[in-house]
Motif scaffolding. Sequence first.
Motif, PDB file in Angstrom:
ATOM      1  N   GLY A  45      14.440  -8.929   3.787  1.00  0.00           N
ATOM      2  CA  GLY A  45      15.718  -8.554   4.358  1.00  0.00           C
ATOM      3  C   GLY A  45      16.186  -9.512   5.441  1.00  0.00           C
ATOM      4  O   GLY A  45      15.436 -10.392   5.890  1.00  0.00           O
ATOM      5  N   PRO A  46      17.425  -9.368   5.896  1.00  0.00           N
ATOM      6  CA  PRO A  46      17.957 -10.242   6.949  1.00  0.00           C
ATOM      7  C   PRO A  46      17.239 -10.094   8.272  1.00  0.00           C
ATOM      8  O   PRO A  46      17.400 -10.937   9.154  1.00  0.00           O
ATOM      9  N   ASP A  47      16.448  -9.029   8.454  1.00  0.00           N
ATOM     10  CA  ASP A  47      15.659  -8.851   9.665  1.00  0.00           C
ATOM     11  C   ASP A  47      14.215  -9.289   9.476  1.00  0.00           C
ATOM     12  O   ASP A  47      13.361  -9.026  10.332  1.00  0.00           O
ATOM     13  N   GLY A  48      13.893  -9.967   8.352  1.00  0.00           N
ATOM     14  CA  GLY A  48      12.553 -10.477   8.126  1.00  0.00           C
ATOM     15  C   GLY A  48      11.568  -9.469   7.564  1.00  0.00           C
ATOM     16  O   GLY A  48      10.413  -9.813   7.309  1.00  0.00           O
ATOM     17  N   LEU A  49      11.977  -8.217   7.385  1.00  0.00           N
ATOM     18  CA  LEU A  49      11.084  -7.213   6.804  1.00  0.00           C
ATOM     19  C   LEU A  49      10.865  -7.491   5.323  1.00  0.00           C
ATOM     20  O   LEU A  49      11.794  -7.887   4.616  1.00  0.00           O
ATOM     21  N   TRP A  50       9.614  -7.255   4.876  1.00  0.00           N
ATOM     22  CA  TRP A  50       9.324  -7.303   3.444  1.00  0.00           C
ATOM     23  C   TRP A  50       9.535  -5.895   2.881  1.00  0.00           C
ATOM     24  O   TRP A  50       8.942  -4.931   3.363  1.00  0.00           O
ATOM     25  N   TRP A  51      10.384  -5.773   1.869  1.00  0.00           N
ATOM     26  CA  TRP A  51      10.638  -4.498   1.199  1.00  0.00           C
ATOM     27  C   TRP A  51       9.986  -4.528  -0.169  1.00  0.00           C
ATOM     28  O   TRP A  51      10.201  -5.456  -0.938  1.00  0.00           O
ATOM     29  N   LEU A  52       9.176  -3.512  -0.481  1.00  0.00           N
ATOM     30  CA  LEU A  52       8.432  -3.456  -1.727  1.00  0.00           C
ATOM     31  C   LEU A  52       8.828  -2.205  -2.510  1.00  0.00           C
ATOM     32  O   LEU A  52       8.793  -1.089  -1.980  1.00  0.00           O
ATOM     33  N   ASP A  63       6.182  -5.194   8.389  1.00  0.00           N
ATOM     34  CA  ASP A  63       6.749  -5.937   9.516  1.00  0.00           C
ATOM     35  C   ASP A  63       5.813  -6.992  10.074  1.00  0.00           C
ATOM     36  O   ASP A  63       6.000  -7.458  11.193  1.00  0.00           O
ATOM     37  N   GLY A  64       4.801  -7.385   9.281  1.00  0.00           N
ATOM     38  CA  GLY A  64       3.844  -8.382   9.732  1.00  0.00           C
ATOM     39  C   GLY A  64       2.581  -7.775  10.295  1.00  0.00           C
ATOM     40  O   GLY A  64       1.567  -8.464  10.435  1.00  0.00           O
ATOM     41  N   VAL A  65       2.618  -6.477  10.638  1.00  0.00           N
ATOM     42  CA  VAL A  65       1.448  -5.794  11.191  1.00  0.00           C
ATOM     43  C   VAL A  65       1.160  -4.505  10.428  1.00  0.00           C
ATOM     44  O   VAL A  65       0.042  -4.248  10.016  1.00  0.00           O
ATOM     45  N   VAL A 100      17.820   3.705   1.682  1.00  0.00           N
ATOM     46  CA  VAL A 100      16.586   3.933   2.426  1.00  0.00           C
ATOM     47  C   VAL A 100      16.771   3.346   3.825  1.00  0.00           C
ATOM     48  O   VAL A 100      16.668   2.135   4.016  1.00  0.00           O
ATOM     49  N   PRO A 101      17.048   4.172   4.839  1.00  0.00           N
ATOM     50  CA  PRO A 101      17.255   3.650   6.190  1.00  0.00           C
ATOM     51  C   PRO A 101      15.928   3.336   6.874  1.00  0.00           C
ATOM     52  O   PRO A 101      14.862   3.781   6.443  1.00  0.00           O
ATOM     53  N   LEU A 102      16.005   2.579   7.981  1.00  0.00           N
ATOM     54  CA  LEU A 102      14.799   2.300   8.750  1.00  0.00           C
ATOM     55  C   LEU A 102      14.248   3.574   9.375  1.00  0.00           C
ATOM     56  O   LEU A 102      13.031   3.730   9.507  1.00  0.00           O
ATOM     57  N   ASP A 103      15.133   4.473   9.778  1.00  0.00           N
ATOM     58  CA  ASP A 103      14.723   5.750  10.364  1.00  0.00           C
ATOM     59  C   ASP A 103      15.319   6.878   9.543  1.00  0.00           C
ATOM     60  O   ASP A 103      16.505   6.879   9.248  1.00  0.00           O
ATOM     61  N   GLY A 104      14.484   7.839   9.181  1.00  0.00           N
ATOM     62  CA  GLY A 104      14.975   8.978   8.425  1.00  0.00           C
ATOM     63  C   GLY A 104      14.657   8.868   6.946  1.00  0.00           C
ATOM     64  O   GLY A 104      14.219   7.831   6.442  1.00  0.00           O
ATOM     65  N   PRO A 105      14.892   9.950   6.206  1.00  0.00           N
ATOM     66  CA  PRO A 105      14.556   9.983   4.782  1.00  0.00           C
ATOM     67  C   PRO A 105      15.568   9.246   3.918  1.00  0.00           C
ATOM     68  O   PRO A 105      16.702   8.995   4.326  1.00  0.00           O
ATOM     69  N   ARG A 455      12.025  -7.670  13.736  1.00  0.00           N
ATOM     70  CA  ARG A 455      11.522  -6.919  12.583  1.00  0.00           C
ATOM     71  C   ARG A 455      11.404  -5.425  12.862  1.00  0.00           C
ATOM     72  O   ARG A 455      11.795  -4.599  12.055  1.00  0.00           O
ATOM     73  N   SER A 456      10.814  -5.083  13.987  1.00  0.00           N
ATOM     74  CA  SER A 456      10.634  -3.667  14.313  1.00  0.00           C
ATOM     75  C   SER A 456      10.425  -3.527  15.809  1.00  0.00           C
ATOM     76  O   SER A 456      10.175  -4.507  16.511  1.00  0.00           O
ATOM     77  N   TRP A 457      10.530  -2.287  16.297  1.00  0.00           N
ATOM     78  CA  TRP A 457      10.357  -2.040  17.726  1.00  0.00           C
ATOM     79  C   TRP A 457       9.827  -0.630  17.930  1.00  0.00           C
ATOM     80  O   TRP A 457      10.005   0.254  17.096  1.00  0.00           O
TER      81      TRP A 457
END
Length: 785
Positions: A45-52, A63-65, A100-105, A455-457
């Motif tokens: 994604g544009p934020d560097g996250l890998w989506w599978l 998110d790398g971790v 599929v949002p980052l937060d929530g179902p 990526r995440s916080w």
Amino acid sequence: MRALAILTLGLAAVPLCGQRLSFAVDVRTADAQLRGREVLDVAVGPDGLWWLATQDEGVLRYDGVAVLAAQWPSVPPIVLGVAPQRQGAYAATSDGLYWVPLDGPAVAVDGMSGPVVDVEVHGDTLWVLKPDGLWTRRGSGSFAKELLESLGGATQFGRRGTAWWVSSSQGLWVRGTSGFWARVRDQAVRSAAVDPSGVWAETEQGLERLTDQGWTSLAAQLTDAQWVPAQDPSSWWLASREGLFWVDDELQPMSALGGTPLDAAAALASDGNGGLLLAARDGMLRIPRPEQWYDVRTAAYNVGRIVSAVRWAPDCFAVLSTSGLELIRPEGRSKLPLPASGVPKGLLEIPGGRWLLCGEFGALEWTGGTWRARLADWVLDAGWVGGTPVLQTTTGWVSWSDGAWISCPPPKVALRPRTQWLESGYAWNWGERGLFVRSAGRGVAPLGSPRWVLRSWEVHEGRQGAQVLLRVARLGDPHAEGRSLRYRLDGGTWIDLGAGRSIVLTGLSSGDHLLELNSEPLQRFRLGVPRPWWAQPRFWVPLALILLAGGGTLGFLGLRRRREARTWAREKAELERMALRLQMNPHFTFNALESISSFVMEQKPHEAVQYLNRFARLMRYTLEKADQERVPLGEELDALAHYAALEQMRFDQSFDYVLEVDDDLDPAEVAVPPMLLQPLVENAILHGIRPLNGRRGRLTLRVLRAVEPQRLRIEVEDNGIGRGAASAQRTGDEGQKRSMATKILGSRLKALSEATGKPFTLSVADLDEGTRVVLALPNDEVWGS
């Protein structure tokens, strides 16, 4: 954290000067957490996250971790494709299209129910492929169906430049710059790719190519191919169940150095930095430099680490490495003897296809099967200045001129070795890991311009202010791994993290903060830290009114309660510190370090990295959660899994660890005191299972809903030697530690019962084989803890 492997390119058969040489590409395995997943699609994604997109776990993001699973209203459906955007991703599933949002179902997208085969996002346009049609939506508008007559059984959608295509069981449709769809094949096509030179189609007969001369067939059978465009406009990278392939005018398979193909490749995507992500049998693989192919003849496992190299004829080299000096020719390799005395410094080319070995013995030339001296003085340095070979000796500087060495003044620039040689149509380079050929056309376009992305916080409230954990990544940069991360907060001092990608900010006050990251141009992030709940008016104003209305009686009762609470807090804090010191004692730390050292000495880097990774996560969990009254049960179980895995590795996998959780219990929604279960698990391993002889140990942790309402029952059961035999063996410090652990745990349970008014009980039962410890505690929800 990453293991390195070198894979041979199947283009192992590239002709150079009439010879066919073997090449290899650098491939790296990603985090071990990504192994064993049934990945069907992957995207960055544009934020560097890998989506599978997975077969049975829904949508995962990395998110790398950490690997995080998306929430679903019910059982996760089969996810066939994923298309990330900011703040989330679209998922093509067997039940329809979901956001599929980052937060929530995950949320179903209106009008897109039923099976969805593929999904893609570009700019503000969304493409959705269903078995019977292709739908598009621009911005926040409604979906419009593309005009593809007789489309049925669609399998894949693709786009490159202005060309679109849809493959299906009814044929292949292509749309070009005219905007009209054309059916170019009326037989079943499982996947396809369109480029300026023609059309590739995966059919039941194999891979076929459509050019101006018509359809031609290649003798290659593929299954479920996925295509990623290369920098060359007419070339592709392809992944299928048969492996990974480079595709230009023909299909060329990739295979491991031992010859085993990269089979079971299920998904392929750009990594955002000019490389590739590949979902294969052994997990997620990353190819950071697909444009760079190493010559297998000079790989480190063949000749060692290269110190110096020279070219003396087309595709022919002399290589000085840690294992000696060799001549490399297309027809083979031959080892040359080093001089009997003196240490070699390096190799130097001189005109006429000649080369010299330089060092303490001077400068020698290999000719006629022996070494002949060309310069007697000790050579301190050798290299090129412009187009002239130059040597620094103990008596001065000399340069090559008209077939001889002549004195010269010291050069104004440093000597440089020659690292590139141009052949007809390609160029050779060399580095420590071998000779390699580089072609920019084989690379993959980076995702945008070079930049840092968030990526995440995570935000945690603390007594001394908020703690913020940020995970960042470099995106759009082919040299991302070598970039140093520097940041500063609110205009303060710059802090250099080197290769680290996690920023921890502690003691942040509520309000806005400015985080700056080094980049061109400078990147700025605005961090908003909310006030703690007790400082927000919606909480303290009603509370103040209630306290004023209560009068003196409530004030007196409140004062007494605060005194009791302070006394309890001091006792509880002391018990927590004693418990944590006892659980994570120096002996465990020393044993962990010894285990890591043992793995390194036994040349098991993967096990060492895996052990160190789990150990670091367990230590971090202990430090972060020690001062919290409650933590989610899911986090506690994850920490216990890390602890059990460490003990399994330490004791040579001599026991099994089994976790059983009631189906109607969600560990993420249940709150428990931190580090409450670890002493029970430790006792079961050390005093029950470890002394076993002749049979395999088994440790079972069960989390059950108790018969009583709003109660939990947690069982720690082992098949060890039992309490009687363990007491007989328990002596010295180890026995004292176990006795102290039991005493402190009992005191802690008593204190928790008094503080909450809810019982915390512990019971022990002897089994035919082993012991069962039962902990009963309140079933508190996370939001109410």
